[in-house]
Scaffold this motif. Structure first.
Motif, PDB file in Angstrom:
ATOM      1  N   CYS A   1      25.518 -52.716  -6.759  1.00 26.54           N
ATOM      2  CA  CYS A   1      26.833 -52.638  -7.589  1.00 26.54           C
ATOM      3  C   CYS A   1      27.106 -51.148  -7.655  1.00 26.54           C
ATOM      4  CB  CYS A   1      26.725 -53.385  -8.778  1.00 26.54           C
ATOM      5  SG  CYS A   1      25.590 -52.765 -10.106  1.00 26.54           S
ATOM      6  N   ASN A   2      28.325 -50.991  -8.223  1.00 31.57           N
ATOM      7  CA  ASN A   2      28.602 -49.236  -8.429  1.00 31.57           C
ATOM      8  C   ASN A   2      27.606 -48.712  -9.609  1.00 31.57           C
ATOM      9  OD1 ASN A   2      30.340 -47.448  -8.049  1.00 31.57           O
ATOM     10  ND2 ASN A   2      31.434 -47.535 -10.072  1.00 31.57           N
ATOM     11  N   ASN A   3      26.900 -49.520 -10.473  1.00 35.09           N
ATOM     12  CA  ASN A   3      26.151 -48.839 -11.480  1.00 35.09           C
ATOM     13  C   ASN A   3      24.664 -48.618 -10.579  1.00 35.09           C
ATOM     14  OD1 ASN A   3      27.899 -49.163 -13.409  1.00 35.09           O
ATOM     15  ND2 ASN A   3      26.975 -50.948 -14.142  1.00 35.09           N
ATOM     16  N   HIS A   4      24.232 -49.116  -9.713  1.00 37.70           N
ATOM     17  CA  HIS A   4      22.901 -49.071  -9.114  1.00 37.70           C
ATOM     18  C   HIS A   4      23.146 -48.503  -7.412  1.00 37.70           C
ATOM     19  CE1 HIS A   4      22.134 -52.197 -12.224  1.00 37.70           C
ATOM     20  NE2 HIS A   4      21.518 -51.314 -12.503  1.00 37.70           N
ATOM     21  N   ARG A   5      24.215 -48.016  -7.305  1.00 37.52           N
ATOM     22  CA  ARG A   5      24.323 -47.753  -5.756  1.00 37.52           C
ATOM     23  C   ARG A   5      23.644 -46.346  -5.431  1.00 37.52           C
ATOM     24  NH1 ARG A   5      28.234 -43.653  -5.159  1.00 37.52           N
ATOM     25  NH2 ARG A   5      29.547 -43.297  -7.001  1.00 37.52           N
ATOM     26  N   LEU A   6      23.516 -45.331  -6.272  1.00 34.13           N
ATOM     27  CA  LEU A   6      22.685 -44.332  -5.996  1.00 34.13           C
ATOM     28  C   LEU A   6      21.066 -44.584  -5.899  1.00 34.13           C
ATOM     29  CD1 LEU A   6      24.465 -41.661  -8.330  1.00 34.13           C
ATOM     30  CD2 LEU A   6      24.956 -42.190  -6.129  1.00 34.13           C
ATOM     31  N   LEU A   7      20.480 -43.882  -4.962  1.00 33.27           N
ATOM     32  CA  LEU A   7      19.100 -44.087  -4.789  1.00 33.27           C
ATOM     33  C   LEU A   7      18.107 -44.044  -6.133  1.00 33.27           C
ATOM     34  CD1 LEU A   7      18.693 -41.674  -1.411  1.00 33.27           C
ATOM     35  CD2 LEU A   7      18.815 -44.026  -1.685  1.00 33.27           C
ATOM     36  N   GLU A   8      18.617 -42.862  -6.876  1.00 33.20           N
ATOM     37  CA  GLU A   8      17.721 -42.800  -8.072  1.00 33.20           C
ATOM     38  C   GLU A   8      18.147 -43.877  -9.110  1.00 33.20           C
ATOM     39  OE1 GLU A   8      19.916 -40.540  -7.066  1.00 33.20           O
ATOM     40  OE2 GLU A   8      18.446 -39.097  -6.469  1.00 33.20           O
ATOM     41  N   ASP A   9      19.353 -44.434  -8.986  1.00 33.30           N
ATOM     42  CA  ASP A   9      19.703 -45.664  -9.956  1.00 33.30           C
ATOM     43  C   ASP A   9      19.072 -46.781  -9.724  1.00 33.30           C
ATOM     44  OD1 ASP A   9      21.175 -43.804 -11.206  1.00 33.30           O
ATOM     45  OD2 ASP A   9      22.952 -44.474 -10.186  1.00 33.30           O
ATOM     46  N   HIS A  10      18.728 -47.138  -8.249  1.00 33.39           N
ATOM     47  CA  HIS A  10      18.013 -48.442  -7.989  1.00 33.39           C
ATOM     48  C   HIS A  10      16.623 -48.228  -7.545  1.00 33.39           C
ATOM     49  CE1 HIS A  10      19.748 -47.576  -3.780  1.00 33.39           C
ATOM     50  NE2 HIS A  10      18.389 -47.908  -3.281  1.00 33.39           N
ATOM     51  N   LYS A  11      16.102 -47.050  -7.897  1.00 35.85           N
ATOM     52  CA  LYS A  11      14.732 -46.647  -7.667  1.00 35.85           C
ATOM     53  C   LYS A  11      14.160 -47.093  -6.215  1.00 35.85           C
ATOM     54  CE  LYS A  11      13.657 -47.393 -12.591  1.00 35.85           C
ATOM     55  NZ  LYS A  11      14.922 -47.629 -12.978  1.00 35.85           N
ATOM     56  N   CYS A  12      14.903 -46.405  -5.161  1.00 32.99           N
ATOM     57  CA  CYS A  12      14.628 -46.725  -3.864  1.00 32.99           C
ATOM     58  C   CYS A  12      13.264 -46.328  -3.498  1.00 32.99           C
ATOM     59  CB  CYS A  12      15.857 -46.002  -2.920  1.00 32.99           C
ATOM     60  SG  CYS A  12      15.586 -46.401  -1.327  1.00 32.99           S
ATOM     61  N   GLN A  13      12.684 -47.369  -2.732  1.00 27.99           N
ATOM     62  CA  GLN A  13      11.224 -47.205  -2.322  1.00 27.99           C
ATOM     63  C   GLN A  13      11.164 -46.048  -1.372  1.00 27.99           C
ATOM     64  OE1 GLN A  13      10.925 -50.991  -0.543  1.00 27.99           O
ATOM     65  NE2 GLN A  13      10.666 -52.074  -2.517  1.00 27.99           N
ATOM     66  N   ASN A  14      12.369 -45.730  -0.630  1.00 29.42           N
ATOM     67  CA  ASN A  14      12.370 -44.632   0.607  1.00 29.42           C
ATOM     68  C   ASN A  14      12.887 -43.282   0.056  1.00 29.42           C
ATOM     69  OD1 ASN A  14      10.980 -46.770   2.114  1.00 29.42           O
ATOM     70  ND2 ASN A  14      12.983 -47.635   2.775  1.00 29.42           N
ATOM     71  N   LEU A  15      12.978 -43.173  -1.564  1.00 26.34           N
ATOM     72  CA  LEU A  15      13.580 -41.991  -1.918  1.00 26.34           C
ATOM     73  C   LEU A  15      12.908 -40.577  -1.085  1.00 26.34           C
ATOM     74  CD1 LEU A  15      15.782 -40.803  -3.778  1.00 26.34           C
ATOM     75  CD2 LEU A  15      13.826 -40.901  -5.589  1.00 26.34           C
ATOM     76  N   GLU A  16      11.585 -40.668  -1.218  1.00 32.53           N
ATOM     77  CA  GLU A  16      11.118 -39.514  -0.509  1.00 32.53           C
ATOM     78  C   GLU A  16      11.309 -39.136   1.163  1.00 32.53           C
ATOM     79  OE1 GLU A  16       9.260 -37.191  -2.105  1.00 32.53           O
ATOM     80  OE2 GLU A  16       9.689 -38.142  -4.079  1.00 32.53           O
TER      81      GLU A  16
END
Length: 72
Positions: free
Chosen positions: A32-47
């Motif tokens: 959703c709009n609140n979790h669309r950013l990588l940091e917001d949904h704690k993306c596993q592949n952020l690194e």
């Protein structure tokens, strides 16, 4: 029959996912709009995302580097 709305992939979120901007290319989730950013949904592949961005920036800087011509 109208197509079903896709729910946000973030745990405990019941909001509808955004159509295009809510798709994460790194974890294949729909957010959703609140979790669309990588940091917001704690993306596993952020690194991996940070590494890819760093490599793209380094290539661009090397491409734009000024070359010194000696002996002119």
């Amino acid at each position: 029959m109208p197509p079903r709305k896709i729910k946000c992939s973030f745990s405990d979120c019941k909001s509808a996912a955004q159509r295009i901007s809510g798709d994460c290319a790194f974890c294949n989730g729909h957010y959703c709009n609140n979790h669309r950013l990588l940091e917001d949904h704690k993306c596993q592949n952020l690194e991996d995302c940070k590494k890819e961005a760093f490599e793209q920036n380094a290539m661009q800087l090397n491409k734009e580097r000024t070359q010194v011509i000696r002996g002119v």
